[in-house]
Design an enzyme around this catalytic site. Structure first.
Site, mmCIF file in Angstrom:
data_model
loop_
_atom_site.group_PDB
_atom_site.id
_atom_site.type_symbol
_atom_site.label_atom_id
_atom_site.label_comp_id
_atom_site.label_asym_id
_atom_site.label_seq_id
_atom_site.Cartn_x
_atom_site.Cartn_y
_atom_site.Cartn_z
ATOM 1 N N CYS A 97 0.849 -1.191 0.000
ATOM 2 C CA CYS A 97 0.000 0.000 0.000
ATOM 3 C C CYS A 97 0.886 1.243 0.000
ATOM 4 O O CYS A 97 2.117 1.160 0.103
ATOM 5 C CB CYS A 97 -0.931 0.011 1.213
ATOM 6 S SG CYS A 97 -0.065 0.159 2.789
ATOM 7 N N ASP A 503 9.740 24.749 -33.947
ATOM 8 C CA ASP A 503 10.917 24.919 -34.787
ATOM 9 C C ASP A 503 10.518 24.486 -36.195
ATOM 10 O O ASP A 503 9.502 23.800 -36.377
ATOM 11 C CB ASP A 503 12.052 24.066 -34.235
ATOM 12 C CG ASP A 503 13.243 24.033 -35.164
ATOM 13 O OD1 ASP A 503 13.714 25.109 -35.557
ATOM 14 O OD2 ASP A 503 13.682 22.915 -35.509
ATOM 15 N N ASP A 679 17.802 24.207 -30.283
ATOM 16 C CA ASP A 679 16.499 24.351 -29.625
ATOM 17 C C ASP A 679 16.546 23.994 -28.141
ATOM 18 O O ASP A 679 15.550 24.174 -27.433
ATOM 19 C CB ASP A 679 15.451 23.451 -30.305
ATOM 20 C CG ASP A 679 15.242 23.790 -31.766
ATOM 21 O OD1 ASP A 679 15.181 24.995 -32.076
ATOM 22 O OD2 ASP A 679 15.155 22.867 -32.590
#
Length: 779
Positions: A97, A503, A679
């Protein structure tokens, strides 16, 4: 040594005795007689159980722990990082759990040299990172063992064996509980409906129910009792403690009523209670296994044997995990590649399992081959480039699990709430008993039944599962659609994106220039293409593809930044071949001696799905703009074809990043999509970022999502799934809170029986997980 020991004020030992076991200290020993005692002392102190030393017996040596080595030496499995850190991945048995996960993470977080410890409830995987020696790996396993968890190096086979063992135990307990509940019910019904039953007959039926019910309660409840005992020893409350208390209290109360021949017993309720709780846990376990199916399927791709080539030309079958980088492997026709490698010849591979590509792709000699692909051609030989644990499949699985285990805003809320859940529940249950028995004057049995109902009906499992289950399902669904989520909070940020920045080259376009047919002389084209084969420049490669039959030439010399020369023939920039600088764009010029130069023009084709993707993003409320370093003419053409109104040309990497930051300053949440090294800064600065298939390693590292398939079609679907996942997470949290707000007062007021409480509690967890499974659908 596990951790540096800290003084405990309650110690009652002399300075010459071990601070833990009381044994005499040898010369040179400061506080402890052995490392085992030092570790046990540190563990007890770290868990806040210092009162233990005030209550223990002071017999010398009685408390000395056995210093035993782990059955598996984990040192070889501790991977070294570039920054001096170590990483260990373990499969942990006993995680049942969210409280178990919290206990493991908190215990390891208190170790001074451990940088991070992340446990996955769904995958049973624990990833620990520390700074120091590899030998700490065995210390970590020893600490887990003292907390009651068994650890082994993570592998699909080990995970499956652990799951099989846990599954068998759960199924066995469920069968016993269901069998016992049915038989006890037959006996109890006679008592409940009997109108003229005498005390002697009722007493006998009570004893018969006890003879059947008590062994069932003791045996079938072991999965709960064992987990509760481990948590109790560690000083950490868990929900299994509440369940165990509820079941055992009901059974002991019923036994008391049997001994004193009370009117009713609750053996039927206790056994049915166990059956319902075990059934709920089994269903929950199955749902979670389905949720983590994507990781399991990914890891399963690298299981099996490979045919390793020996120096004498023979082959031997070895498990894939035993292969090392540099091994030569024979891949038969139709066989799946278990490892990453480099082809020694041409081959045709189907990589749909990992990239989702619908058509097989041809790989040439020297090209990197992805693990998980299927050989669709003839048998070939490859050189292994990475071992299984370091390969692309293992890396993708780690990325998936990192995203699945992400602690986003909603997960953190659920974690904090679950942490306070169990202590509060026990206090409320005790107050309920005191209210009914003390304040209201009801029989103690009534107060106990109502307290048991409080223990059972209030369960943090639904809240603890509310968000992680959604995260696992959504990340897995995106992976199956060809989107790899690599960031911890990418889904939350992707769902809130409201502006898309693209781009151009390699993102909106294919990044694969093609020659524009302009009536070139085939002979001249072939001569230029022969020169072009000596260069890796994209335009040269495009020219070579335009004349595939042109032979390669020897003696070609490359002038860096200008072009190629062979004798009097030249291929390169227009200026290199004597043309004026006004000739621009994607062009190559070819000149053979005194002949007039010939210009070859190229175009980068727009991705076929780019216009549809941009339109779909607009439909989702994302404005789009294009940033590119190319000239205005090329950028305008691509923007017009893609349906993007706003564009900027001649933008360098710094300007791209500045534009992203400006958008964020305006309150926008930009999604940046790019593929190149230039980029990377903008990708890292964006609210959320994505890179397409074929992007550079740096761009993919900086991105939150990596599109595994060619094109942009997956991007709108990813946003829809992310938004749906966030909506379902909110639903789950809301349901869990409303459920407890309504259920607890009803249990305190006595409107709920233990059987109904167990049924409602089990149902709440199942409802949350089933609702989470909807997150994999686009909506």
């Amino acid at each position: 040594m596990i951790v540096p020991a800290r003084p405990i004020a309650s110690e009652a030992l002399s300075a010459a005795a071990c601070a833990h076991c009381g044994a005499p200290l040898a010369p040179g020993q400061a506080r402890f007689c052995c490392t085992g005692c030092e570790g046990a002392h540190a563990l007890i102190a770290g868990l806040g159980l210092a009162a233990f030393y005030a209550r223990r017996e002071s017999e010398a040596g009685a408390l000395r722990p056995e210093v035993t080595a782990t059955s598996i030496d984990l040192v070889p499995f501790a991977a070294a990082g570039r920054d001096g850190t170590r990483r260990l991945e373990l499969v942990v048995a006993g995680l049942t759990c969210g409280a178990c996960v919290w206990l493991v993470e908190q215990a390891l977080a208190r170790e001074p040299d451990i940088l991070s410890a992340r446990a996955s409830l769904s995958a049973r995987r624990l990833t620990v990172t520390w700074r120091g020696e590899a030998g700490r790996a065995n210390d970590i396993a020893a600490l887990l063992a003292r907390l009651g968890f068994r650890a082994a190096p993570f592998s699909p086979a080990c995970l499956r064996a652990t799951e099989d063992a846990e599954g068998r135990e759960l199924t066995r307990a469920l069968g016993i509980a269901a069998f016992g509940a049915m038989n006890v019910m037959l006996v109890s019904v006679a008592v409940w409906v009997g109108t003229d039953m005498g005390p002697a007959l009722r007493h006998g039926l009570h004893w018969l129910a006890a003879l059947i019910g008590m062994p069932i309660v003791l045996v079938a409840g072991m999965p709960f009792y064992r987990s509760a005992w481990v948590a109790l020893r560690a000083g950490r409350p868990s929900m299994d403690m509440a369940v165990s208390l509820g079941v055992l209290a009901t059974a002991l109360m019923s036994l008391s009523e049997t001994v004193f021949n009370g009117p009713y017993t609750y053996f039927d309720g206790a056994t049915a209670l166990l059956a319902l709780l075990l059934a709920g846990r089994a269903l929950d376990r199955g749902a979670r296994r389905r949720a983590r199916q994507s990781v399991a399927e990914l890891l399963a791709l690298q299981e099996g044997t490979i045919q390793r080539l020996l120096p004498d030309g023979r082959t031997e079958a070895v498990p894939a995990e035993h292969a090392a980088a540099g091994d030569r492997v024979l891949v038969a026709a139709g066989e799946r590649l278990r490892l990453d490698g480099v082809a020694e010849g041409d081959t045709l591979l189907d990589a749909a399992a990992t990239t989702g590509e619908s058509l097989p792709r041809r790989f040439g000699a020297g090209e990197a081959l992805p693990a998980g692909a299927v050989n669709m051609g003839a048998a070939f030989t490859m050189v292994v480039s990475a071992a299984a644990k370091d390969g692309s499949l293992a890396a993708m699985a780690r990325l998936l699990e990192r995203a699945e285990q992400a602690r986003g805003r909603f997960v953190s809320i659920a974690d904090r709430a679950s942490r306070w859940y169990v202590p509060v529940v026990h206090v409320v249950a005790a107050a309920t008993f005191a209210l009914w028995w003390g304040a209201l004057g009801a029989p103690w049995q009534v107060g106990l039944v109502n307290a048991v109902c409080v223990l059972l009906i209030t369960c943090p499992c639904a809240l603890a599962l509310a968000v992680p289950a959604v995260q696992v399902v959504a990340v897995g669904a995106l992976f199956r659609r060809g989107v790899l989520v690599t960031s911890a909070t990418a889904l939350e940020r992707l769902a809130s994106a409201d502006h898309a920045v693209f781009d151009k080259t390699g993102t909106l376009t294919e990044g694969r220039p093609v020659l524009i047919p302009e009536g070139q002389d085939p002979a001249v084209l072939a001569q230029a293409a022969s020169l072009a084969r000596a260069s890796r420049h994209p335009l040269a490669q495009a020219l070579a593809r335009a004349a595939p039959d042109a032979p390669a030439l020897d003696g070609v010399h490359e002038v860096p930044g200008q072009g190629l020369v062979r004798g009097v023939a030249r291929l390169g920039s227009p200026a290199f071949c004597g043309l004026p600088a006004s000739v621009d764009g994607m062009t190559l010029a070819y000149r053979d001696g005194d002949a007039a130069p010939v210009v070859f023009r190229f175009a980068d084709r727009l991705r076929a799905d780019a216009p549809a993707a941009v339109a779909a993003l607009a439909g989702l409320g994302l404005d789009a703009e294009l940033l590119s370093g190319d000239g205005a003419g090329a950028v305008d053409a691509v923007a017009r074809d893609a349906g993007i109104a706003g564009w900027r040309a001649g933008v360098d990497p710094a300007a791209k990043q500045a534009r992203i930051l400006a958008l964020k300053a305006e309150g926008r949440r930009p999604l940046m999509v790019g593929d190149g090294i230039n980029d990377a800064a903008a990708l890292a600065a964006a609210h959320v970022s994505a890179s397409p298939a074929g992007a550079t390693d740096l761009a993919q590292t900086a991105s939150d999502l990596v599109l595994q398939r060619e094109g942009l079609a997956m991007l709108p679907g990813a946003i829809r799934i992310a938004r749906r996942a966030q909506a379902i997470a909110r639903q789950n949290i809301g349901f869990s809170l409303v459920y407890n707000v309504l259920a607890v007062p009803m249990a305190v007021a006595g409107f709920v029986t233990p059987l109904v409480a167990a049924l409602v509690m089990a149902s709440s967890s199942i409802i949350v997980v089933v609702n989470a499974l909807r997150a994999g659908k686009e909506g």
